[in-house]
Structures are given as structure tokens and as C-alpha cells.
Design a protein around this motif. Structure first.
Motif, short mmCIF file in Angstrom:
data_model
loop_
_atom_site.label_atom_id
_atom_site.label_comp_id
_atom_site.label_asym_id
_atom_site.label_seq_id
_atom_site.Cartn_x
_atom_site.Cartn_y
_atom_site.Cartn_z
N ALA A 29 30.45 9.12 50.95
CA ALA A 29 31.01 8.25 51.98
C ALA A 29 30.17 8.24 53.26
N LEU A 30 29.70 9.38 53.71
CA LEU A 30 28.92 9.41 54.96
C LEU A 30 27.61 8.63 54.82
N ASP A 31 26.96 8.73 53.66
CA ASP A 31 25.74 7.96 53.46
C ASP A 31 26.03 6.47 53.42
N ARG A 32 27.13 6.08 52.77
CA ARG A 32 27.49 4.66 52.73
C ARG A 32 27.83 4.15 54.12
N ILE A 33 28.52 4.96 54.92
CA ILE A 33 28.84 4.55 56.29
C ILE A 33 27.56 4.38 57.10
N ARG A 34 26.63 5.30 56.95
CA ARG A 34 25.36 5.22 57.68
C ARG A 34 24.60 3.94 57.31
N LYS A 35 24.53 3.64 56.03
CA LYS A 35 23.83 2.42 55.58
C LYS A 35 24.56 1.17 56.05
N CYS A 36 25.88 1.21 56.02
CA CYS A 36 26.67 0.07 56.48
C CYS A 36 26.45 -0.16 57.98
N MET A 37 26.32 0.93 58.74
CA MET A 37 26.05 0.79 60.17
C MET A 37 24.72 0.08 60.40
N ALA A 38 23.70 0.43 59.63
CA ALA A 38 22.39 -0.21 59.79
C ALA A 38 22.46 -1.69 59.47
N VAL A 39 23.13 -2.04 58.38
CA VAL A 39 23.24 -3.45 57.99
C VAL A 39 24.05 -4.23 59.02
N LEU A 40 25.18 -3.67 59.43
CA LEU A 40 26.01 -4.35 60.42
C LEU A 40 25.29 -4.52 61.75
#
Length: 153
Positions: A29-40
């Protein structure tokens, strides 16, 4: 009538495959949140530039950058606290952990001060960018709900 297994990989009395799949899914989850932050951050900054102009988009980009770095450092600080509490070998010093924890807030305040003095119009973008982790966590929650309903995780 005997109970049926809840999941195709789960047989009677055998919950290990399902638990392993769930644990591996949620541990990312933390890695997905980090990647989602970059995309957003990229998408929202581009949208802000098109809708509001350069200066608010610059403030948003700075706010997103501060939020991303803040999220990364918070993850490291929490990991340091956990390692220290568990008594792991080679843990970081308590003073270093607290210093980095407080440095996050100093940097956020400095970024807000610079934006406010250079371009007050960018302040709204900066404040909006600081909420980037909230949007990324909401995306992760929606994804986890989808995975739980569709895959049974």
C-alpha cells in the motif's frame, strides 16, 4: 450441508494461501500511495497550469513536492521509531529521528514563506499541493475496496 470454501485457493481448514495473498497485497500500500502521489502531482499540476496559469501551477508543484518529501520522511521516521522501540541493531539515534521529524515542518514553513513573498497568487496552489497525500490515500482506499470486492482479498 458442509461449508464451502470462500475462495478457490482456500480448501477446508487451509487459510494460508488466502492470508499470504492478502498480506502481500496490503503490504504494498505505501508504495502504491507513493506512486499515486507522483502521478497525481503531474496530472494536477498540468491541469492547474491550463486552468489557472503558471504561478498557481508552480505553487501547486512546490506544494506537491513538499508533500511527497514529507510523506517519504514521515515513513522513514516511523520506521526509525519502530526499529528503536524493537531494539533492532544499528538503529538511528533518537536525536536524529526527532531532528528529521521537526525539520519537515521547518521546510514546509520555509516553502510557504518563499511562495508568499515571491508570488502571493501561488499560495493557494501551495496549500492545495500539501493535500496531495490525502488524494493519494483516497485513491488507494478506492483501489483496495475494488480489490476486496472483485478478488476477495
Amino acid at each position: 450441508m458442509p461449508d464451502q470454501p470462500n475462495h478457490p485457493s482456500q480448501s477446508f481448514g487451509d487459510t494460508a494461501p488466502l492470508e499470504t495473498a492478502s498480506e502481500s497485497f496490503y503490504s504494498g500500500a505505501l508504495d502504491r500511495i507513493r506512486k499515486c502521489m507522483a502521478v497525481l502531482a503531474v496530472l494536477l499540476t498540468g491541469g492547474a497550469w491550463g486552468r489557472f496559469g503558471f504561478r498557481p501551477a508552480l505553487g501547486l508543484a512546490l506544494g506537491c513536492t513538499i508533500a511527497y518529501v514529507n510523506f517519504y520522511w514521515l515513513k522513514r521516521v516511523i520506521g526509525g521509531f519502530v526499529d528503536r522501540a524493537a531494539g533492532a541493531a544499528g538503529t538511528q539515534s533518537g536525536d536524529g529521528i526527532v531532528f528529521r521529524f521537526l525539520l519537515r515542518y521547518v521546510l514546509m514553513a520555509a516553502g510557504a514563506y518563499v511562495i508568499l513573498t515571491v508570488s502571493p497568487a501561488s499560495l493557494n496552489g501551495l496549500l492545495a499541493g500539501l493535500f496531495l497525500p490525502v488524494a493519494a490515500i483516497a485513491c488507494e482506499a478506492a483501489y483496495e475496496l475494488y480489490a476486496a470486492l472483485s478478488r476477495g482479498l
